[in-house]
Design a protein around this motif. Structure first.
Motif, PDB file in Angstrom:
ATOM      1  N   SER A 102       0.835  -1.207   0.000  1.00  0.00           N
ATOM      2  CA  SER A 102       0.000   0.000   0.000  1.00  0.00           C
ATOM      3  C   SER A 102       0.867   1.254   0.000  1.00  0.00           C
TER       4      SER A 102
ATOM      5  N   THR B 236      -5.305   0.704  13.140  1.00  0.00           N
ATOM      6  CA  THR B 236      -5.565   0.535  11.711  1.00  0.00           C
ATOM      7  C   THR B 236      -4.964  -0.760  11.173  1.00  0.00           C
TER       8      THR B 236
ATOM      9  N   THR C 176     -10.224  -3.806   6.348  1.00  0.00           N
ATOM     10  CA  THR C 176     -10.026  -2.393   6.023  1.00  0.00           C
ATOM     11  C   THR C 176      -8.678  -2.174   5.344  1.00  0.00           C
TER      12      THR C 176
ATOM     13  N   ASN D  32      -8.516  -0.553   1.731  1.00  0.00           N
ATOM     14  CA  ASN D  32      -7.718   0.646   1.498  1.00  0.00           C
ATOM     15  C   ASN D  32      -6.755   0.459   0.325  1.00  0.00           C
TER      16      ASN D  32
ATOM     17  N   SER E 193     -16.873   1.779   1.583  1.00  0.00           N
ATOM     18  CA  SER E 193     -15.941   2.204   0.532  1.00  0.00           C
ATOM     19  C   SER E 193     -16.699   2.684  -0.702  1.00  0.00           C
TER      20      SER E 193
ATOM     21  N   ALA F  43     -13.418  10.207   3.449  1.00  0.00           N
ATOM     22  CA  ALA F  43     -12.819   9.369   4.499  1.00  0.00           C
ATOM     23  C   ALA F  43     -13.353   9.764   5.877  1.00  0.00           C
TER      24      ALA F  43
ATOM     25  N   ILE G 163      -7.852   4.431   8.526  1.00  0.00           N
ATOM     26  CA  ILE G 163      -6.887   4.112   7.476  1.00  0.00           C
ATOM     27  C   ILE G 163      -7.238   4.793   6.155  1.00  0.00           C
ATOM     28  N   PHE G 164      -8.529   5.004   5.900  1.00  0.00           N
ATOM     29  CA  PHE G 164      -8.951   5.610   4.637  1.00  0.00           C
ATOM     30  C   PHE G 164      -8.574   7.090   4.550  1.00  0.00           C
TER      31      PHE G 164
END
Length: 307
Positions: free
Chosen positions: A55, A89, A95, A99, A139, A251, A267-268
């Motif tokens: 990520s 997170t 999640t 993400n 999401s 978010a 986390i978003f």
């Protein structure tokens, strides 16, 4: 000085950030996992760390590819420090996966600026957002970002507005087929899918309160300068920077309405917030102030760990 070390994008910066993420991940899992270690559990945690690390690299790629910041390592440093400030997170694998898929979608959405392969990019973005929603339903709110991109990039062809529907249908067909083959309990899945809660009592812990307060405070302060400096950006790049603000707002909405509030939903916010704060760090002329901001983010998880 930390600010000088990360002011450039070098391989050593990635190594330091990767090691930092590993340390945060291991400490968090060590303090929270209360089950006996076995091969399956260790394999799962290694894969989850791989998702976290990947990520970071996807985030770095999308920022550099679209020139959302200057060539430095501040954005990935901040992304990892945000995780350290709110290590909760790391505790929800769904999640984390959602993400990652949203970062894929964000990369395609921002790249619409070039006006090339518009239909392909819109399909990819809607495809990834839909997959993300299978892991974390809210999401789906990031579909607003697709609509916003079509507006700010002045993409008026009606056919382009219909393309995201194809992305959703593609995932729906694949997902339905999987559920049928695997004899999945679709009733319970969809029955518990859409839920909203405004009960924040579960976030009432010193670590989450301190971490969230610092991140939101820095975010609001940086956002003020971020919006103020939009005028200095080129006309062609302003829409992309505006989309980052919209992503941050989405978010925050997810954080507010999330049915299960355990800190993982933050986390978003990390990707758009890291971009906003990096743009602020780039215009700070006082080195001591820039250094202080970074040290606060570094020391916060250490202090909260001792509380």
């Amino acid at each position: 000085m930390i600010s000088n070390f990360f002011s450039q994008s070098k391989p050593i910066n990635f190594v330091v950030i990767s090691v930092t993420l590993l340390i945060v991940f291991v400490i968090t899992k060590y303090m929270t996992l209360d089950v006996e270690l076995d091969t399956l559990l260790i394999t799962k945690q290694i894969l989850l760390f791989g998702v976290c690390l990947f990520s970071v690299f996807v985030f770095d790629f999308l920022v550099n590819k679209n020139n959302l910041t200057k060539k430095n390592s501040y954005k990935i440093l901040l992304f990892v420090l945000f995780i350290a400030v709110l290590p909760e997170t790391l505790l929800n694998s769904k999640t984390l996966l959602a993400n990652l898929f949203l970062l894929f979608a964000l990369r395609r959405i921002i790249s619409l600026r070039s006006k090339k392969d518009i239909k392909k990019k819109l399909f990819d973005a809607s495809f990834w957002i839909t997959i993300a929603s299978l892991f974390y339903f809210w999401s789906v709110l990031f579909f607003v970002l697709i609509a916003a991109a079509l507006v700010v990039y002045v993409i008026t062809d009606v056919k382009n507005w219909l393309v995201p529907i194809l992305g959703v249908l593609t995932v729906a067909v694949i997902g339905t087929s999987y559920m049928i083959v695997m004899n999945f309990d679709t009733y319970n899945y969809f029955n518990n899918l859409i839920d909203v809660s405004f009960d924040f009592s579960s976030l009432n812990s010193k670590r989450i309160i301190i971490g969230a307060t610092i991140l939101l405070s820095f975010g609001v302060w940086s956002l003020f300068y971020y919006i103020k400096n939009l005028k200095s950006k080129t006309k062609s790049s302003r829409p992309s920077f505006s989309l980052i603000v919209i992503a941050a707002i989405i978010a925050i909405v997810i954080i507010v309405i999330s049915p299960i509030k355990n800190g993982s939903e933050f986390i978003f916010l990390f990707a758009p917030l890291a971009i906003i704060m990096t743009n602020y760090l780039e215009v700070i002329s006082e080195k001591w102030f820039k250094e202080s901001l970074l040290w606060i983010l570094i020391l916060t998880p250490i202090i909260t760990l001792l509380l």
